[in-house]
Design a protein around this motif. Structure first.
Motif, PDB file in Angstrom:
ATOM      1  N   THR A  71      45.651  46.088  31.687  1.00  0.00           N
ATOM      2  CA  THR A  71      44.330  45.763  32.240  1.00  0.00           C
ATOM      3  C   THR A  71      44.410  45.615  33.754  1.00  0.00           C
ATOM      4  OG1 THR A  71      43.671  44.652  30.195  1.00  0.00           O
ATOM      5  CG2 THR A  71      42.410  44.121  32.164  1.00  0.00           C
ATOM      6  N   VAL A  72      45.397  44.884  34.229  1.00  0.00           N
ATOM      7  CA  VAL A  72      45.546  44.647  35.671  1.00  0.00           C
ATOM      8  C   VAL A  72      45.923  45.941  36.391  1.00  0.00           C
ATOM      9  CG1 VAL A  72      46.925  43.433  37.411  1.00  0.00           C
ATOM     10  CG2 VAL A  72      46.038  42.186  35.419  1.00  0.00           C
ATOM     11  N   ALA A  73      46.797  46.750  35.787  1.00  0.00           N
ATOM     12  CA  ALA A  73      47.204  48.017  36.422  1.00  0.00           C
ATOM     13  C   ALA A  73      46.008  48.953  36.586  1.00  0.00           C
ATOM     14  CB  ALA A  73      48.296  48.695  35.594  1.00  0.00           C
ATOM     15  N   LEU A  74      45.203  49.083  35.538  1.00  0.00           N
ATOM     16  CA  LEU A  74      44.034  49.967  35.616  1.00  0.00           C
ATOM     17  C   LEU A  74      42.972  49.408  36.561  1.00  0.00           C
ATOM     18  CD1 LEU A  74      43.830  50.896  31.839  1.00  0.00           C
ATOM     19  CD2 LEU A  74      44.332  52.491  33.694  1.00  0.00           C
ATOM     20  N   ALA A  75      42.776  48.087  36.539  1.00  0.00           N
ATOM     21  CA  ALA A  75      41.815  47.466  37.453  1.00  0.00           C
ATOM     22  C   ALA A  75      42.233  47.684  38.906  1.00  0.00           C
ATOM     23  CB  ALA A  75      41.693  45.975  37.154  1.00  0.00           C
ATOM     24  N   THR A  76      43.519  47.566  39.179  1.00  0.00           N
ATOM     25  CA  THR A  76      44.026  47.773  40.539  1.00  0.00           C
ATOM     26  C   THR A  76      43.719  49.183  41.020  1.00  0.00           C
ATOM     27  OG1 THR A  76      45.791  46.149  40.162  1.00  0.00           O
ATOM     28  CG2 THR A  76      46.109  47.703  41.983  1.00  0.00           C
ATOM     29  N   GLU A  77      43.913  50.174  40.127  1.00  0.00           N
ATOM     30  CA  GLU A  77      43.626  51.565  40.484  1.00  0.00           C
ATOM     31  C   GLU A  77      42.125  51.791  40.685  1.00  0.00           C
ATOM     32  OE1 GLU A  77      45.676  53.894  41.249  1.00  0.00           O
ATOM     33  OE2 GLU A  77      47.598  53.221  40.446  1.00  0.00           O
ATOM     34  N   MET A  78      41.299  51.204  39.816  1.00  0.00           N
ATOM     35  CA  MET A  78      39.848  51.371  39.953  1.00  0.00           C
ATOM     36  C   MET A  78      39.348  50.758  41.252  1.00  0.00           C
ATOM     37  SD  MET A  78      38.700  50.606  36.013  1.00  0.00           S
ATOM     38  CE  MET A  78      36.912  50.656  36.284  1.00  0.00           C
ATOM     39  N   LEU A  79      39.847  49.578  41.573  1.00  0.00           N
ATOM     40  CA  LEU A  79      39.433  48.916  42.815  1.00  0.00           C
ATOM     41  C   LEU A  79      39.877  49.723  44.034  1.00  0.00           C
ATOM     42  CD1 LEU A  79      40.212  45.226  41.823  1.00  0.00           C
ATOM     43  CD2 LEU A  79      37.948  46.199  42.227  1.00  0.00           C
ATOM     44  N   ALA A  80      41.110  50.257  43.988  1.00  0.00           N
ATOM     45  CA  ALA A  80      41.599  51.067  45.107  1.00  0.00           C
ATOM     46  C   ALA A  80      40.736  52.315  45.278  1.00  0.00           C
ATOM     47  CB  ALA A  80      43.057  51.446  44.878  1.00  0.00           C
ATOM     48  N   GLY A  81      40.338  52.921  44.155  1.00  0.00           N
ATOM     49  CA  GLY A  81      39.477  54.098  44.221  1.00  0.00           C
ATOM     50  C   GLY A  81      38.125  53.799  44.846  1.00  0.00           C
ATOM     51  N   ALA A  82      37.688  52.546  44.714  1.00  0.00           N
ATOM     52  CA  ALA A  82      36.415  52.110  45.298  1.00  0.00           C
ATOM     53  C   ALA A  82      36.599  51.507  46.686  1.00  0.00           C
ATOM     54  CB  ALA A  82      35.744  51.101  44.378  1.00  0.00           C
ATOM     55  N   GLY A  83      37.832  51.555  47.191  1.00  0.00           N
ATOM     56  CA  GLY A  83      38.086  51.089  48.558  1.00  0.00           C
ATOM     57  C   GLY A  83      38.488  49.641  48.683  1.00  0.00           C
ATOM     58  N   ILE A  84      38.843  48.972  47.576  1.00  0.00           N
ATOM     59  CA  ILE A  84      39.224  47.561  47.623  1.00  0.00           C
ATOM     60  C   ILE A  84      40.703  47.431  47.316  1.00  0.00           C
ATOM     61  CG2 ILE A  84      38.907  45.286  46.557  1.00  0.00           C
ATOM     62  CD1 ILE A  84      35.996  46.059  46.061  1.00  0.00           C
ATOM     63  N   THR A  85      41.481  46.968  48.275  1.00  0.00           N
ATOM     64  CA  THR A  85      42.922  46.776  48.107  1.00  0.00           C
ATOM     65  C   THR A  85      43.304  45.400  48.645  1.00  0.00           C
ATOM     66  OG1 THR A  85      43.354  47.817  50.263  1.00  0.00           O
ATOM     67  CG2 THR A  85      43.427  49.250  48.321  1.00  0.00           C
ATOM     68  N   GLY A  86      44.537  45.000  48.337  1.00  0.00           N
ATOM     69  CA  GLY A  86      45.050  43.746  48.882  1.00  0.00           C
ATOM     70  C   GLY A  86      44.473  42.499  48.249  1.00  0.00           C
ATOM     71  N   VAL A  87      43.911  42.613  47.034  1.00  0.00           N
ATOM     72  CA  VAL A  87      43.359  41.445  46.341  1.00  0.00           C
ATOM     73  C   VAL A  87      44.273  41.068  45.168  1.00  0.00           C
ATOM     74  CG1 VAL A  87      40.962  41.889  46.984  1.00  0.00           C
ATOM     75  CG2 VAL A  87      41.888  42.937  44.914  1.00  0.00           C
ATOM     76  N   ASP A  88      44.217  39.802  44.776  1.00  0.00           N
ATOM     77  CA  ASP A  88      44.984  39.329  43.621  1.00  0.00           C
ATOM     78  C   ASP A  88      44.151  39.596  42.373  1.00  0.00           C
ATOM     79  OD1 ASP A  88      46.407  38.034  41.662  1.00  0.00           O
ATOM     80  OD2 ASP A  88      46.631  36.140  42.746  1.00  0.00           O
ATOM     81  N   VAL A  89      44.397  40.743  41.750  1.00  0.00           N
ATOM     82  CA  VAL A  89      43.551  41.185  40.640  1.00  0.00           C
ATOM     83  C   VAL A  89      43.630  40.222  39.466  1.00  0.00           C
ATOM     84  CG1 VAL A  89      43.114  43.065  39.007  1.00  0.00           C
ATOM     85  CG2 VAL A  89      43.738  43.594  41.371  1.00  0.00           C
ATOM     86  N   ALA A  90      44.841  39.823  39.105  1.00  0.00           N
ATOM     87  CA  ALA A  90      45.022  38.960  37.936  1.00  0.00           C
ATOM     88  C   ALA A  90      44.347  37.605  38.106  1.00  0.00           C
ATOM     89  CB  ALA A  90      46.510  38.774  37.651  1.00  0.00           C
ATOM     90  N   ALA A  91      44.139  37.161  39.343  1.00  0.00           N
ATOM     91  CA  ALA A  91      43.568  35.834  39.580  1.00  0.00           C
ATOM     92  C   ALA A  91      42.192  35.686  38.949  1.00  0.00           C
ATOM     93  CB  ALA A  91      43.482  35.554  41.086  1.00  0.00           C
ATOM     94  N   ASN A  92      41.415  36.787  38.909  1.00  0.00           N
ATOM     95  CA  ASN A  92      40.053  36.679  38.370  1.00  0.00           C
ATOM     96  C   ASN A  92      40.009  36.631  36.848  1.00  0.00           C
ATOM     97  OD1 ASN A  92      39.213  36.648  41.014  1.00  0.00           O
ATOM     98  ND2 ASN A  92      37.658  38.227  40.751  1.00  0.00           N
ATOM     99  N   LEU A  93      41.166  36.777  36.206  1.00  0.00           N
ATOM    100  CA  LEU A  93      41.256  36.478  34.774  1.00  0.00           C
ATOM    101  C   LEU A  93      41.439  34.982  34.556  1.00  0.00           C
ATOM    102  CD1 LEU A  93      43.540  39.418  33.547  1.00  0.00           C
ATOM    103  CD2 LEU A  93      41.061  39.175  33.184  1.00  0.00           C
ATOM    104  N   SER A  94      42.315  34.381  35.342  1.00  0.00           N
ATOM    105  CA  SER A  94      42.618  32.966  35.133  1.00  0.00           C
ATOM    106  C   SER A  94      41.573  32.028  35.737  1.00  0.00           C
ATOM    107  CB  SER A  94      44.005  32.629  35.700  1.00  0.00           C
ATOM    108  OG  SER A  94      44.107  33.034  37.050  1.00  0.00           O
TER     109      SER A  94
END
Length: 436
Positions: A283-306
């Motif tokens: 989930t985190v790996a795919l979310a990271t790729e989707m966000l990067a494709g939309a121009g969003i990088t450098g965020v703690d993706v997993a944090a928004n689960l917890s």
């Protein structure tokens, strides 16, 4: 009676003899088949010729363009929040697997970072589960949304999971059904064009492909999965969609649940900051790729689960589509345990065997019109690498129709391998490669 630009026999002959289609031939045959001018038996012959002789990148790209042209397209250009904040869009497509509930936590997770996720999904067929079947286990939830409803929900909530409308790539609906009965399903040009015509018509700005490989996947070998992934990435790029693909393992079921309601339950655990490690990782790996494709990088993706942000989007998404996010999920009327046959370490758990067993319990369908049981499925109590003891329950089978247990158990023959203590499982990690 209108004069047609080409003759179907001429086009079949071109590919039968390993020729290359012109753009005009492709445009005509796809449109004419959709209109009913090209007969089913003629398109059957053409599909087999393509299956045997393939298509070039240019031919496949034009085939996708022609398929899209048979129906309507969606566009989210100008999509913004009610406060006027622009929303980029990103989507994910999985080629299908066992226990693959990733779409459920993924859409809300990506949306929690300000990227809209217009996810058009399907229902399950055979041993692979369908996202819409899983979500329909939630009381009141509905899959059918109008274009206006999708736009409004994306603007206000940021995520949807919905059924594709009847007017989105109608050529694919006809051709998909034909391939199913003519032994031409396993054909990379036709698989790739089927998937990508719908995803491009859907109007997303960025696309991440989760191409499964292994026994529970459509593509059993890494070589074939890589060919499909490369073809689809090229098609996306040719159409101006920022596209990447991950090759991911599907030799073992994802997570600890396979079915419909049970997979929703596990997705909620992930959205609450818990859940099985493999589901969270993918989930985190795919979310990271989707966000990067939309121009969003450098965020703690997993944090928004917890921290609950992804869960907040989930609840709003379910409620916007008529679902009761607080309702109890269906429970199966009958359960049976499968016991370990020896002491040792589970070294393999075959995804195809488990997926077929879940289907036979009622969680899946053999034909598109078959009903599914919301509560049917399997809970896994051990995965490869776990120490087990003879007689220990390693999975629980669940169904509303107990006469299904026998055939489900037959599907599991040879699906579990237990080695002596100290054995290492057959494992290669979840994400095998990335193609861009």
């Amino acid at each position: 009676m209108a004069t047609e630009a080409f003759d179907a026999v001429e086009i079949i002959t071109t590919k039968r003899d390993s020729g290359v289609f012109s753009d005009a031939q492709i445009d005509w045959v796809v449109d004419a088949y959709t209109r009913g001018v090209v007969a089913e038996e003629q398109m059957s012959a053409l599909a087999m010729a393509i299956f045997l002789n393939g298509m070039s990148r240019q031919e496949i790209s034009r085939w996708v363009h022609a398929m899209i042209g048979t129906g309507e397209t969606l566009s989210y250009a100008g999509l913004a929040t009610p406060q006027g904040v622009a929303l980029p869009t990103a989507d994910k497509h999985s080629t299908g697997g066992v226990g693959d509930k990733i779409t459920l936590p993924l859409g809300p997770l990506v949306a929690s970072f300000g990227v809209a996720v217009p996810q058009l999904s399907g229902r399950g067929l055979g041993h692979t589960g369908g996202t819409l079947d899983k979500l329909e286990a939630i009381p009141g939830w509905r899959a059918e949304l109008s274009d206006a409803e999708m736009w409004k929900q994306l603007s206000e909530v940021g995520a949807i999971v919905a059924a594709a409308g009847a007017n989105l790539v109608p050529a694919d609906k006809k051709l998909y059904a034909l391939r199913d009965v003519t032994a031409t399903v396993d054909c990379v040009p036709l698989i790739a064009s089927s998937i990508m015509s719908k995803k491009i018509a859907e109007g997303t700005g960025a696309l991440v492909l989760d191409v499964k490989v292994g026994s529970g996947a459509f593509m059993k070998t890494e070589e074939k999965a890589r060919e499909l992934a490369r073809t689809m990435v090229d098609l996306g790029r040719d159409a101006g969609v920022n596209t990447v693909a991950l090759l991911t393992d599907m030799s073992t079921p994802l997570g600890l649940t396979v079915g419909n309601a049970v997979e929703v339950e596990e997705s909620l655990e992930v959205l609450a900051g818990g859940g099985p490690a493999d589901v969270v990782e993918l989930t985190v790996a795919l979310a990271t790729e989707m966000l990067a494709g939309a121009g969003i990088t450098g965020v703690d993706v997993a944090a928004n689960l917890s921290n609950g942000k992804a869960m907040d989007v989930w609840r709003r998404m379910i409620q916007a589509q008529g679902g009761d996010a607080d309702a109890a999920l269906p429970q199966a009327k009958h359960e049976e345990s499968v016991l370990a046959e020896a002491d040792g370490v589970m070294v393999a758990l075959d995804a195809l065997g488990v997926g077929t067993a879940s289907w036979r319990l009622g969680a899946g369908r053999a034909r598109k019109e078959d009903p599914v049981q919301a509560a049917a499925g399997i809970r896994l109590h051990a995965k490869p690498g776990d120490v087990v003891r003879r007689g220990q329950p390693i999975m629980t089978l669940m169904t509303d129709t107990p006469e299904r247990f026998e055939r489900a158990r037959a599907s599991l023959e040879g699906a579990v391998r237990i080695g002596p203590e100290g054995s290492r499982p057959d494992s290669r990690g979840i994400v095998l490669d990335r193609l861009s």
